[in-house]
Write a protein that holds these residues in place. Structure first.
Motif, PDB file in Angstrom:
ATOM      1  N   LEU A  61       4.494  17.984   1.636  1.00  0.00           N
ATOM      2  CA  LEU A  61       5.050  17.701   0.306  1.00  0.00           C
ATOM      3  C   LEU A  61       6.569  17.614   0.390  1.00  0.00           C
ATOM      4  CD1 LEU A  61       2.922  20.236  -1.798  1.00  0.00           C
ATOM      5  CD2 LEU A  61       2.436  17.816  -1.354  1.00  0.00           C
ATOM      6  N   PHE A  62       7.168  16.770  -0.456  1.00  0.00           N
ATOM      7  CA  PHE A  62       8.614  16.558  -0.408  1.00  0.00           C
ATOM      8  C   PHE A  62       9.014  16.275   1.046  1.00  0.00           C
ATOM      9  CE2 PHE A  62       7.466  19.942  -3.431  1.00  0.00           C
ATOM     10  CZ  PHE A  62       7.699  19.284  -4.616  1.00  0.00           C
ATOM     11  N   SER A  63       8.272  15.374   1.658  1.00  0.00           N
ATOM     12  CA  SER A  63       8.336  15.172   3.113  1.00  0.00           C
ATOM     13  C   SER A  63       9.659  14.599   3.599  1.00  0.00           C
ATOM     14  CB  SER A  63       7.196  14.253   3.563  1.00  0.00           C
ATOM     15  OG  SER A  63       7.219  13.039   2.826  1.00  0.00           O
ATOM     16  N   ASP A 112       6.495  11.966  -1.410  1.00  0.00           N
ATOM     17  CA  ASP A 112       7.922  12.023  -1.736  1.00  0.00           C
ATOM     18  C   ASP A 112       8.234  10.880  -2.684  1.00  0.00           C
ATOM     19  OD1 ASP A 112      10.937  12.115  -1.479  1.00  0.00           O
ATOM     20  OD2 ASP A 112      10.413  13.608   0.017  1.00  0.00           O
ATOM     21  N   ILE A 113       9.381  10.967  -3.364  1.00  0.00           N
ATOM     22  CA  ILE A 113       9.771   9.885  -4.274  1.00  0.00           C
ATOM     23  C   ILE A 113      11.025   9.151  -3.788  1.00  0.00           C
ATOM     24  CG2 ILE A 113       8.731  10.940  -6.316  1.00  0.00           C
ATOM     25  CD1 ILE A 113      11.532  11.881  -7.126  1.00  0.00           C
ATOM     26  N   PHE A 114      11.569   9.551  -2.641  1.00  0.00           N
ATOM     27  CA  PHE A 114      12.781   8.938  -2.092  1.00  0.00           C
ATOM     28  C   PHE A 114      12.354   7.775  -1.184  1.00  0.00           C
ATOM     29  CE2 PHE A 114      16.818  10.011   0.629  1.00  0.00           C
ATOM     30  CZ  PHE A 114      17.339   8.773   0.318  1.00  0.00           C
ATOM     31  N   LYS A 115      12.526   6.548  -1.677  1.00  0.00           N
ATOM     32  CA  LYS A 115      11.999   5.358  -1.011  1.00  0.00           C
ATOM     33  C   LYS A 115      12.494   5.218   0.415  1.00  0.00           C
ATOM     34  CE  LYS A 115      13.470   1.220  -2.189  1.00  0.00           C
ATOM     35  NZ  LYS A 115      13.895   0.533  -0.924  1.00  0.00           N
ATOM     36  N   GLU A 116      13.796   5.347   0.620  1.00  0.00           N
ATOM     37  CA  GLU A 116      14.337   5.159   1.971  1.00  0.00           C
ATOM     38  C   GLU A 116      13.833   6.240   2.929  1.00  0.00           C
ATOM     39  OE1 GLU A 116      16.463   2.697  -0.712  1.00  0.00           O
ATOM     40  OE2 GLU A 116      16.223   4.881  -0.793  1.00  0.00           O
ATOM     41  N   GLY A 151       9.490  21.682   1.211  1.00  0.00           N
ATOM     42  CA  GLY A 151      10.622  22.413   0.647  1.00  0.00           C
ATOM     43  C   GLY A 151      10.813  21.991  -0.790  1.00  0.00           C
ATOM     44  N   PHE A 152      10.340  22.793  -1.730  1.00  0.00           N
ATOM     45  CA  PHE A 152      10.413  22.390  -3.137  1.00  0.00           C
ATOM     46  C   PHE A 152      11.801  22.647  -3.712  1.00  0.00           C
ATOM     47  CE2 PHE A 152       8.684  26.678  -2.861  1.00  0.00           C
ATOM     48  CZ  PHE A 152       9.483  27.397  -3.736  1.00  0.00           C
ATOM     49  N   PRO A 153      12.356  21.696  -4.472  1.00  0.00           N
ATOM     50  CA  PRO A 153      13.647  21.903  -5.150  1.00  0.00           C
ATOM     51  C   PRO A 153      13.518  23.002  -6.189  1.00  0.00           C
ATOM     52  CG  PRO A 153      13.060  19.577  -5.068  1.00  0.00           C
ATOM     53  CD  PRO A 153      11.841  20.347  -4.685  1.00  0.00           C
TER      54      PRO A 153
END
Length: 425
Positions: A61-63, A112-116, A151-153
């Motif tokens: 998660l949040f990879s 994850d939501i960060f495209k790059e 690593g969760f924010p």
């Protein structure tokens, strides 16, 4: 929550709930969150999950770009083929590609939501994992797994209220636990910033431990410094490890391998890590330095470890060459000789400091219209957000060793069963 009192604000601790009370509150909140998910194409995605029954199947998660994942994979490979052979292969892309599938860990799903960052992950990993570029709040179904990493924010942890999960800003934390409760892994590992330990005068980490424990896990946490494990960087992070209650495994945090203690290797220096890149550092972020940037020292010497690598090109530490910064007042430093003698560390240099291998690639989004600084910043962000690979490897070590033993037992048990069935005929 701050008490309505004159003077200094005080944090109000949560009530002393029983384990069942905490679990009931947690389940109620998770049910509420899950029921609000409308966009749900997860069932189709789960059909493409590729389990490997001979390995430990992993959810990430949040990879991000995969620093934590790569460290675990490497540790799992070392457990399977030996430390020396794994580390030697890790230096070369082709050599590592031939062996990496032998790791005891097998990633089946990432989110994850960060495209790059997701593009970088796809460029550097084998591709067997289902990658979901989607807000975790909109993921209704998670696959079963043996291990969960992430690593969760913590945007809403600045003040501890009656219960952390009642603060809507902590949705990511809630959904991490929701994934654990669905996937039911044997082990989970969560990474977070050092400040989590002191937020709410320790109330935040206490509640987090309670909530994870209520999901059916024995939970512990510890602050680790990356430089103690061969990373040329002063970077302190909290690692929360949970093992399923009743599991025949007790996690022990790894002892430091580097330092000044007996039997420890010396700390890795910037000279050792990036000294060979002086003449060919690759692209780096350029531009002025803000007053915030100049509020403290940003330059380490060659025989030291780097400051913590930030998720921003503008905030990247300065390269060791050139004169040291000078302090001229409270929260005020200058760059002697002018900015030309003080460049920021390059993308390639910070990747080295985060202990990514040279063959690891980082996507810049591929935009033809964005400025070079904009494209580079996407890479700085990925690298700075990542867990240093060798730190992740160290954290994974005890788990990998236990998994290797468990997989060996399973294979031996299966061989005995097969032998008995043959004997019956």
């Amino acid at each position: 929550m701050k008490l309505n009192e004159r003077g200094r604000g005080k944090f109000k601790p949560a009530p002393d709930y029983s384990v069942d009370d905490v679990r009931n509150v947690l389940l109620e909140k998770i049910t509420e969150e899950t029921s609000s998910i409308i966009d749900d194409d997860d069932i189709d995605i789960l059909e493409h999950i590729s389990y490997n029954r001979k390995k430990f199947n992993v959810i990430s998660l949040f990879s991000g770009c995969g620093g934590l994942d790569l460290g675990f994979e490497l540790s799992g490979l070392a457990a399977a083929i030996g430390e020396e052979k794994a580390m030697e292969a890790f230096k070369d892309k082709e050599a590592y590609a031939k062996l990496r599938d032998q790791s005891v860990f097998h990633t089946i799903y990432t989110n994850d939501i960060f495209k790059e960052a997701e593009e970088s992950y796809k460029m550097n990993f084998s591709g067997s994992a289902v990658q979901q570029l989607k807000d975790i709040r909109k993921v209704k179904h998670f696959p079963k797994a043996d291990l969960i990493l992430g690593g969760f924010p913590c945007p809403g942890f600045s003040e501890a209220g009656p219960r952390l999960i009642d603060d809507e800003r902590n949705f990511l934390y809630i959904h991490f636990i929701r994934c654990i409760m669905q996937a039911q892994p044997d082990v989970f590992v969560a990474e977070n910033v050092k400040g989590m330990l002191t937020l709410g005068k320790g109330e935040v980490i206490r509640q987090i431990s309670e909530d994870f424990a209520s999901a059916g896990y024995d939970v512990q946490y510890k602050l680790l410094n990356a430089r103690d494990y061969g990373v040329p960087q002063l970077r302190e992070r909290v690692f929360i490890v949970g093992t399923k209650k009743g599991l025949n495994f007790k996690y022990d945090y790894p002892a430091p391998t580097h330092g000044t203690g007996l039997g420890q290797a010396p700390y890795v220096t910037l000279e050792q890590a990036i000294g060979d890149l002086r003449d060919n550092p690759g692209p780096y972020f350029t531009g002025s330095h803000s007053s915030i940037y100049l509020s403290r020292n940003r330059k380490k010497c060659w025989n030291e470890q780097s400051f913590t690598i930030q998720a921003s090109g503008r905030q990247a530490p300065l390269h060791p060459d050139g004169p040291p910064m000078e302090k001229i007042g409270t929260d005020a430093w200058i760059l002697p000789g002018g900015p030309d003698q003080h460049r920021r560390l390059s993308v390639r240099e910070i990747a080295r400091i985060q202990t990514f291998p040279d063959w690891f690639q980082f996507s810049d989004g591929g935009s033809q219209t964005a400025s070079e600084n904009n494209r580079l910043d996407k890479q700085y962000k990925q690298i700075g957000n990542a867990v240093p690979v060798l730190l992740a490897k160290a954290v994974a070590g005890p788990i990998a060793k236990w998994v290797a033993g468990e997989l060996k037992k399973r294979q031996e048990d299966k061989s005995r069963e097969d032998h008995m069935q043959i004997s019956l005929f």
